[in-house]
Motif scaffolding. Structure first.
Motif, PDB file in Angstrom:
ATOM      1  N   GLU A 102     104.418 106.602 133.229  1.00 22.77           N
ATOM      2  CA  GLU A 102     104.133 107.604 134.006  1.00 22.77           C
ATOM      3  C   GLU A 102     103.122 108.624 132.915  1.00 22.77           C
ATOM      4  OE1 GLU A 102     107.343 109.477 135.762  1.00 22.77           O
ATOM      5  OE2 GLU A 102     107.623 107.675 137.271  1.00 22.77           O
ATOM      6  N   VAL A 103     103.381 108.394 131.852  1.00 18.56           N
ATOM      7  CA  VAL A 103     102.609 109.317 130.857  1.00 18.56           C
ATOM      8  C   VAL A 103     101.297 109.229 130.903  1.00 18.56           C
ATOM      9  CG1 VAL A 103     102.220 109.803 128.488  1.00 18.56           C
ATOM     10  CG2 VAL A 103     104.653 109.280 129.208  1.00 18.56           C
ATOM     11  N   THR A 104     100.568 107.853 130.930  1.00 16.98           N
ATOM     12  CA  THR A 104      98.966 107.677 130.846  1.00 16.98           C
ATOM     13  C   THR A 104      98.533 106.780 132.139  1.00 16.98           C
ATOM     14  OG1 THR A 104      99.549 105.436 129.682  1.00 16.98           O
ATOM     15  CG2 THR A 104      99.317 107.552 128.262  1.00 16.98           C
ATOM     16  N   ALA A 105      99.609 106.001 132.684  1.00 16.97           N
ATOM     17  CA  ALA A 105      98.968 105.229 133.817  1.00 16.97           C
ATOM     18  C   ALA A 105      98.324 106.219 134.889  1.00 16.97           C
ATOM     19  CB  ALA A 105      99.811 104.506 134.208  1.00 16.97           C
ATOM     20  N   PRO A 106      98.921 107.248 135.491  1.00 17.03           N
ATOM     21  CA  PRO A 106      98.103 108.004 136.412  1.00 17.03           C
ATOM     22  C   PRO A 106      96.639 108.389 136.009  1.00 17.03           C
ATOM     23  CG  PRO A 106     100.728 108.600 136.256  1.00 17.03           C
ATOM     24  CD  PRO A 106     100.078 107.841 135.038  1.00 17.03           C
ATOM     25  N   THR A 107      96.512 108.753 134.902  1.00 16.25           N
ATOM     26  CA  THR A 107      95.326 109.379 134.151  1.00 16.25           C
ATOM     27  C   THR A 107      94.288 108.231 134.111  1.00 16.25           C
ATOM     28  OG1 THR A 107      96.541 111.012 133.079  1.00 16.25           O
ATOM     29  CG2 THR A 107      94.298 110.323 132.286  1.00 16.25           C
ATOM     30  N   TYR A 108      94.669 107.265 133.678  1.00 14.27           N
ATOM     31  CA  TYR A 108      93.611 106.108 133.717  1.00 14.27           C
ATOM     32  C   TYR A 108      93.398 105.551 134.873  1.00 14.27           C
ATOM     33  CZ  TYR A 108      93.703 107.270 128.953  1.00 14.27           C
ATOM     34  OH  TYR A 108      93.778 108.100 127.604  1.00 14.27           O
ATOM     35  N   MET A 109      94.602 105.470 135.780  1.00 14.51           N
ATOM     36  CA  MET A 109      94.349 104.978 137.018  1.00 14.51           C
ATOM     37  C   MET A 109      93.052 105.704 137.760  1.00 14.51           C
ATOM     38  SD  MET A 109      96.935 103.731 139.766  1.00 14.51           S
ATOM     39  CE  MET A 109      97.807 102.530 138.795  1.00 14.51           C
ATOM     40  N   TYR A 110      93.343 107.168 137.768  1.00 13.24           N
ATOM     41  CA  TYR A 110      92.403 108.007 138.500  1.00 13.24           C
ATOM     42  C   TYR A 110      91.016 107.994 137.896  1.00 13.24           C
ATOM     43  CZ  TYR A 110      90.676 112.201 140.480  1.00 13.24           C
ATOM     44  OH  TYR A 110      89.789 113.250 141.258  1.00 13.24           O
ATOM     45  N   ARG A 111      91.009 107.803 136.677  1.00 12.10           N
ATOM     46  CA  ARG A 111      89.471 107.741 135.998  1.00 12.10           C
ATOM     47  C   ARG A 111      88.819 106.394 136.299  1.00 12.10           C
ATOM     48  NH1 ARG A 111      90.645 110.395 129.827  1.00 12.10           N
ATOM     49  NH2 ARG A 111      91.487 112.336 131.010  1.00 12.10           N
ATOM     50  N   ALA A 112      89.632 105.357 136.329  1.00 14.06           N
ATOM     51  CA  ALA A 112      89.024 103.983 136.947  1.00 14.06           C
ATOM     52  C   ALA A 112      88.717 104.191 138.325  1.00 14.06           C
ATOM     53  CB  ALA A 112      90.270 103.044 136.806  1.00 14.06           C
ATOM     54  N   ALA A 113      89.346 104.698 139.301  1.00 14.31           N
ATOM     55  CA  ALA A 113      88.875 104.753 140.809  1.00 14.31           C
ATOM     56  C   ALA A 113      87.422 105.881 140.959  1.00 14.31           C
ATOM     57  CB  ALA A 113      90.016 105.524 141.476  1.00 14.31           C
ATOM     58  N   LEU A 114      87.620 106.797 140.026  1.00 19.90           N
ATOM     59  CA  LEU A 114      86.396 107.561 139.925  1.00 19.90           C
ATOM     60  C   LEU A 114      85.226 106.805 139.521  1.00 19.90           C
ATOM     61  CD1 LEU A 114      85.130 110.559 140.273  1.00 19.90           C
ATOM     62  CD2 LEU A 114      86.042 111.203 137.958  1.00 19.90           C
ATOM     63  N   ALA A 115      85.392 106.066 138.305  1.00 20.12           N
ATOM     64  CA  ALA A 115      84.352 105.393 137.760  1.00 20.12           C
ATOM     65  C   ALA A 115      84.002 104.312 138.883  1.00 20.12           C
ATOM     66  CB  ALA A 115      84.790 104.659 136.699  1.00 20.12           C
ATOM     67  N   LEU A 116      84.668 103.799 139.770  1.00 20.87           N
ATOM     68  CA  LEU A 116      84.581 102.895 140.742  1.00 20.87           C
ATOM     69  C   LEU A 116      83.731 103.479 141.838  1.00 20.87           C
ATOM     70  CD1 LEU A 116      87.641 100.881 140.935  1.00 20.87           C
ATOM     71  CD2 LEU A 116      85.380  99.686 140.567  1.00 20.87           C
ATOM     72  N   GLU A 117      84.193 104.651 142.168  1.00 23.90           N
ATOM     73  CA  GLU A 117      83.306 105.526 143.035  1.00 23.90           C
ATOM     74  C   GLU A 117      81.954 105.855 142.757  1.00 23.90           C
ATOM     75  OE1 GLU A 117      84.169 109.838 145.567  1.00 23.90           O
ATOM     76  OE2 GLU A 117      85.706 108.940 144.245  1.00 23.90           O
ATOM     77  N   LEU A 118      81.814 106.386 141.444  1.00 26.53           N
ATOM     78  CA  LEU A 118      80.506 106.537 140.936  1.00 26.53           C
ATOM     79  C   LEU A 118      79.582 105.480 140.681  1.00 26.53           C
ATOM     80  CD1 LEU A 118      81.560 109.175 138.099  1.00 26.53           C
ATOM     81  CD2 LEU A 118      80.331 109.724 140.346  1.00 26.53           C
ATOM     82  N   SER A 119      80.145 104.074 140.794  1.00 29.98           N
ATOM     83  CA  SER A 119      79.458 102.966 140.718  1.00 29.98           C
ATOM     84  C   SER A 119      79.134 102.478 141.950  1.00 29.98           C
ATOM     85  CB  SER A 119      80.275 101.821 139.570  1.00 29.98           C
ATOM     86  OG  SER A 119      80.502 102.468 138.466  1.00 29.98           O
ATOM     87  N   ASP A 120      79.565 103.148 142.918  1.00 31.03           N
ATOM     88  CA  ASP A 120      79.254 102.879 144.383  1.00 31.03           C
ATOM     89  C   ASP A 120      79.814 101.628 145.002  1.00 31.03           C
ATOM     90  OD1 ASP A 120      77.948 103.706 146.473  1.00 31.03           O
ATOM     91  OD2 ASP A 120      76.474 102.165 146.595  1.00 31.03           O
ATOM     92  N   LYS A 121      81.247 101.453 144.446  1.00 26.07           N
ATOM     93  CA  LYS A 121      82.181 100.471 144.573  1.00 26.07           C
ATOM     94  C   LYS A 121      83.296 101.290 145.542  1.00 26.07           C
ATOM     95  CE  LYS A 121      81.128  97.735 140.656  1.00 26.07           C
ATOM     96  NZ  LYS A 121      81.594  96.988 139.271  1.00 26.07           N
TER      97      LYS A 121
END
Length: 210
Positions: free
Chosen positions: A155-174
């Motif tokens: 719960e310390v780091t996973a939510p942050t990096y999951m959100y950033r991964a989702a945002l990166a996917l969104e920015l990559s039009d995925k």
């Protein structure tokens, strides 16, 4: 067969002595390296990294990285004592310093060279690598590293990096993949800031992917 000749220990005396001497030299050399070279080097690295960590804690990233006066920075500690535990830790700090100084290629170099068996340490390593690649617009590399980071489920780091991964996917039009990851984040970590923020992204993307 001449068994008496074969079993005669005198025939192999020199070989046996050579093997024994070789083993003595090997273990003696390992002992000497450990106690007279590695241990003092480790101690020097620990002393050096203490001051650099103090500067890092004050957000003095430039000084922490490059040092000042008699204070060695993480860069020099990593380069000179990289084989020690403290030197290895310095690689991580050097990577983060470079990341904060917007020297992203240098950040990647040091972070990739850092190794640890600690799950939280690995999560932070891959998360920072994701940040460094994202800043360079290398979104595929960023996404891959963010995925590695949140795979260390905590719960310390996973939510942050999951959100950033989702945002990166969104920015990559995925968008479909991003939507699924936002949903997973919202379900897995509903009480986190990122989990709550994901709700807004879910609503937005559900309208776009219809």
């Amino acid at each position: 067969l001449n068994w008496k000749h074969i079993l005669n220990p005198d025939k192999y005396k020199n070989i046996i002595i050579g093997v024994i001497v070789g083993l003595v030299l090997l273990f003696g050399g390992l002992y000497a390296y450990k106690h007279f070279i590695k241990a003092p080097k480790e101690a020097k690295a620990k002393d050096a990294i203490f001051n650099a960590q103090y500067l890092f804690a004050k957000d003095s990233f430039q000084l922490a990285l490059n040092g000042s006066g008699n204070i060695q920075g993480f860069k020099k500690i990593a380069d000179e004592y990289g084989s020690t535990a403290a030197g290895n830790t310095a690689k991580f700090y050097a990577g983060v310093c470079n990341l904060n100084l917007k020297k992203y290629a240098e950040a990647v170099k040091y972070l990739e060279d850092f190794s640890t068996k600690d799950p939280l340490g690995n999560a932070r390593k891959y998360g920072c690598l994701g940040d460094a690649y994202a800043e360079q617009k290398k979104m595929d590399e960023a996404i891959n590293n963010y995925k590695k980071a949140y795979a260390y489920d905590n719960e310390v780091t996973a939510p942050t990096y999951m959100y950033r991964a989702a945002l990166a996917l969104e920015l990559s039009d995925k968008k479909n993949e991003a939507l699924e990851l936002y949903k997973k984040l919202n379900t897995t970590y509903p009480n986190s800031q990122e989990g709550q923020a994901a709700e807004l992204s879910i609503g937005k993307l559900e309208q776009q992917v219809k």
